[in-house]
Design a protein around this motif. Structure first.
Motif, PDB file in Angstrom:
ATOM      1  N   ASN A  90       0.808  -1.221   0.000  1.00 12.74           N
ATOM      2  CA  ASN A  90       0.000   0.000   0.000  1.00 12.74           C
ATOM      3  C   ASN A  90       0.843   1.274   0.000  1.00 12.74           C
ATOM      4  OD1 ASN A  90       1.021  -0.055   2.575  1.00 12.74           O
ATOM      5  ND2 ASN A  90      -0.960   0.104   3.614  1.00 12.74           N
ATOM      6  N   LYS A  91       2.166   1.136  -0.236  1.00 17.56           N
ATOM      7  CA  LYS A  91       3.040   2.301  -0.292  1.00 17.56           C
ATOM      8  C   LYS A  91       3.620   2.468  -1.685  1.00 17.56           C
ATOM      9  CE  LYS A  91       4.395   1.970   4.585  1.00 17.56           C
ATOM     10  NZ  LYS A  91       5.530   1.804   5.519  1.00 17.56           N
ATOM     11  N   SER A  92       3.846   3.689  -2.077  1.00 16.25           N
ATOM     12  CA  SER A  92       4.352   3.981  -3.413  1.00 16.25           C
ATOM     13  C   SER A  92       5.740   3.394  -3.606  1.00 16.25           C
ATOM     14  CB  SER A  92       4.397   5.494  -3.615  1.00 16.25           C
ATOM     15  OG  SER A  92       4.870   5.818  -4.907  1.00 16.25           O
ATOM     16  N   LYS A 151       0.174   5.147  -0.530  1.00 12.61           N
ATOM     17  CA  LYS A 151       0.764   6.131   0.376  1.00 12.61           C
ATOM     18  C   LYS A 151       2.144   6.552  -0.131  1.00 12.61           C
ATOM     19  CE  LYS A 151      -1.540   4.126   4.415  1.00 12.61           C
ATOM     20  NZ  LYS A 151      -1.341   3.453   5.716  1.00 12.61           N
ATOM     21  N   GLU A 156      -5.559   6.652 -11.211  1.00 12.95           N
ATOM     22  CA  GLU A 156      -6.558   6.357 -10.184  1.00 12.95           C
ATOM     23  C   GLU A 156      -6.015   5.347  -9.179  1.00 12.95           C
ATOM     24  OE1 GLU A 156     -11.330   5.330  -9.965  1.00 12.95           O
ATOM     25  OE2 GLU A 156     -10.183   4.826 -11.762  1.00 12.95           O
ATOM     26  N   TYR A 190      -1.459  10.620  -4.023  1.00  9.71           N
ATOM     27  CA  TYR A 190      -2.174  10.095  -2.852  1.00  9.71           C
ATOM     28  C   TYR A 190      -2.929  11.216  -2.138  1.00  9.71           C
ATOM     29  CZ  TYR A 190      -3.039   7.675   1.564  1.00  9.71           C
ATOM     30  OH  TYR A 190      -3.627   7.103   2.658  1.00  9.71           O
ATOM     31  N   ASN A 191      -4.235  11.037  -2.031  1.00  5.09           N
ATOM     32  CA  ASN A 191      -5.110  12.033  -1.387  1.00  5.09           C
ATOM     33  C   ASN A 191      -4.996  13.414  -2.025  1.00  5.09           C
ATOM     34  OD1 ASN A 191      -6.289  10.289   0.425  1.00  5.09           O
ATOM     35  ND2 ASN A 191      -4.825  10.713   2.067  1.00  5.09           N
ATOM     36  N   ALA A 192      -4.537  13.456  -3.275  1.00  6.98           N
ATOM     37  CA  ALA A 192      -4.397  14.748  -3.949  1.00  6.98           C
ATOM     38  C   ALA A 192      -5.761  15.237  -4.437  1.00  6.98           C
ATOM     39  CB  ALA A 192      -3.441  14.638  -5.130  1.00  6.98           C
ATOM     40  N   THR A 193      -5.920  16.546  -4.460  1.00  9.76           N
ATOM     41  CA  THR A 193      -7.135  17.133  -5.024  1.00  9.76           C
ATOM     42  C   THR A 193      -6.809  17.658  -6.411  1.00  9.76           C
ATOM     43  OG1 THR A 193      -6.624  19.265  -4.010  1.00  9.76           O
ATOM     44  CG2 THR A 193      -8.034  17.770  -2.764  1.00  9.76           C
ATOM     45  N   SER A 233      -3.311   6.838  -6.890  1.00 11.41           N
ATOM     46  CA  SER A 233      -3.826   7.722  -5.834  1.00 11.41           C
ATOM     47  C   SER A 233      -4.148   6.961  -4.555  1.00 11.41           C
ATOM     48  CB  SER A 233      -5.078   8.452  -6.329  1.00 11.41           C
ATOM     49  OG  SER A 233      -6.157   7.544  -6.515  1.00 11.41           O
ATOM     50  N   LEU A 234      -4.133   5.610  -4.605  1.00 14.20           N
ATOM     51  CA  LEU A 234      -4.405   4.791  -3.428  1.00 14.20           C
ATOM     52  C   LEU A 234      -3.143   4.439  -2.660  1.00 14.20           C
ATOM     53  CD1 LEU A 234      -6.934   2.282  -5.058  1.00 14.20           C
ATOM     54  CD2 LEU A 234      -7.470   4.368  -3.791  1.00 14.20           C
TER      55      LEU A 234
END
Length: 430
Positions: A256-258, A274, A268, A279-282, A271-272
């Motif tokens: 789950n980490k980049s 960490k 997409e 990640y969590n970017a708007t 973006s999941l």
């Protein structure tokens, strides 16, 4: 009684010889050997939960990581190249785990041939062939996928023969247990390496033969054959498929980490992860003129549309700036989207829609995405795509038409999730 005692004596000798040959000096050499470079490194990535991309399914590498984790390895060793010394590294657990699974091929060969022939001589001979095969012995003693794969392959083959030996005791608890064991072994085999599909083929052909034999028994009703068919469908097809997907689910939950494999996947998905820049970017949901974007190709391994200052070499079309794809994040992947007939950026957001004519300006080199009637360097059925112009000024061959996959006129291009088809390109994801 004599045959039973003799069988156990021979089997015990095989077990002792297997342990003696396989585990002798298993910790040597005390440096990275061969493809331990790859699979030890992947074990570290699992322990650190760092996402990566590999051609093999995940089960074998997850098991290597689990064995290392349970025996104290902390995932910090680099595994950079063969010959690197294991200094203060708890690698022995992973070596012993792989050796243990690889060593099972010897007694499993004995058991498989015994079930096929009921001959202790044949079973002993087959086990001896495997026991003294130097190539298999070498494969067994390192942190590799091969010993894990061979173990599951032999388990599937043994399970197949056990089912055959119980053909006169169908639908008993023992028969069901061996059928499930075979299905689980098949799932584990193809979840380590795709070459395991050959064992799936072997078990499939054997199963067809068994079903044909049942169908040919005219003393049994057709419903009896249907029960055999459904039992094998559930245990040898549905169960392996379910387990195969389950292993991938675990793989994606753990990582789950980049990491280095991000670029092969969609924005997409990234973006999941960490630590990923997404990640969590708007970001704006809809695409407007004047936006700086990346374009990701779905058909060539997920490469980003990319350019740089290099020109195409002579004699491969126009000597203009190269356009390529690149699987990693880079500033050379950035493009500015503009209207086809002006360089002015609208003061108010103007959204990009299906059917719009656009230009794409490479942010770093200020040249436009361009195509013309020059044959492509490699794919001769297509035209060459280049970077052309100066400071965003080019010609009519810089104009591209936006077509949304399965879209209609007036549809707005959306970021991350929307597939578009450029006038002369493959499917691209923004």
């Amino acid at each position: 009684m004599y045959i039973c005692r003799n069988w156990w004596l021979l089997f015990g000798i095989i077990i002792i010889l297997t342990i003696g040959t396989r585990f002798y000096k298993v910790t040597e050499p005390q440096h990275v050997c061969w493809d331990e470079t790859h699979f030890g490194k992947m074990g570290s990535w699992y322990i650190n939960r760092t996402f990566f991309f590999d051609v093999h399914p995940p089960l074998g590498k997850m098991l290597i990581a689990l064995s290392g984790y349970l025996t104290g390895y902390n995932g910090t060793f680099a595994f950079e190249k063969p010959g690197d010394k294991y200094e203060n590294v708890k690698y022995v657990g992973m070596r012993i785990f792989c050796t243990l699974l690889g060593a099972t091929t010897v007694p499993l060969s004995f058991l498989t041939v015994w079930d096929l022939t009921k001959s202790t001589n044949a079973a002993m001979l087959s086990a001896v062939f495997i026991l003294f095969d130097v190539g298999l012995l070498t494969l067994n003693q390192y942190i590799l996928l091969d010993p894990i794969l061979l173990c599951f392959m032999m388990c599937a083959t043994w399970g197949m023969t056990r089912i055959g030996s119980l053909r006169h005791q169908p639908f008993t608890s023992s028969w069901w247990s061996w059928l499930i064991f075979t299905g689980v072994s098949l799932a584990c085999t193809i979840s380590v390496k795709f070459v395991g599909l050959f064992v799936v083929l072997l078990v499939g052909l054997y199963t067809i033969n068994e079903l044909w034999r049942e169908l040919g028994d005219l003393t049994k009703p057709i419903s009896y054959v249907s029960k055999h068919l459904m039992a094998r469908f559930c245990c040898l097809i549905m169960l392996p498929v379910f387990l195969y997907m389950l292993f991938f689910y675990i793989h994606l939950q753990v990582l789950n980490k980049s990491g280095s494999g991000d670029g092969f996947y969609s924005s997409e998905f990234q973006s999941l992860l960490k630590g990923n820049s997404l990640y969590n970017a708007t970001m704006p949901r809809q695409l407007a003129y004047g936006a700086t974007i990346t374009l990701k190709n779905h058909r060539t391994g997920g490469g980003y549309l990319h350019s740089h200052w290099h020109l195409y070499p002579e004699e491969v079309g126009a000597r203009q700036q190269q356009i390529t794809t690149y699987s990693h994040k880079d500033d050379n992947n950035l493009w500015l989207i503009k209207k086809y007939d002006t360089d002015d950026i609208p003061s108010e957001p103007v959204l990009v829609k299906q059917g719009d004519l656009i230009r794409l300006e490479h942010v770093i080199t200020k040249r436009n995405l361009h195509s013309h009637k020059e044959i492509a360097p490699i794919s001769k059925k297509h035209y060459q795509v280049t970077g052309y112009g100066e400071n965003g000024t080019g010609d009519a061959n810089d104009v591209w038409k936006i077509l949304i996959a399965n879209g209609k006129d007036g549809d707005i291009v959306e970021t991350v999730t929307r597939d578009i088809i450029n006038k002369r390109c493959h499917v691209i994801q923004i």
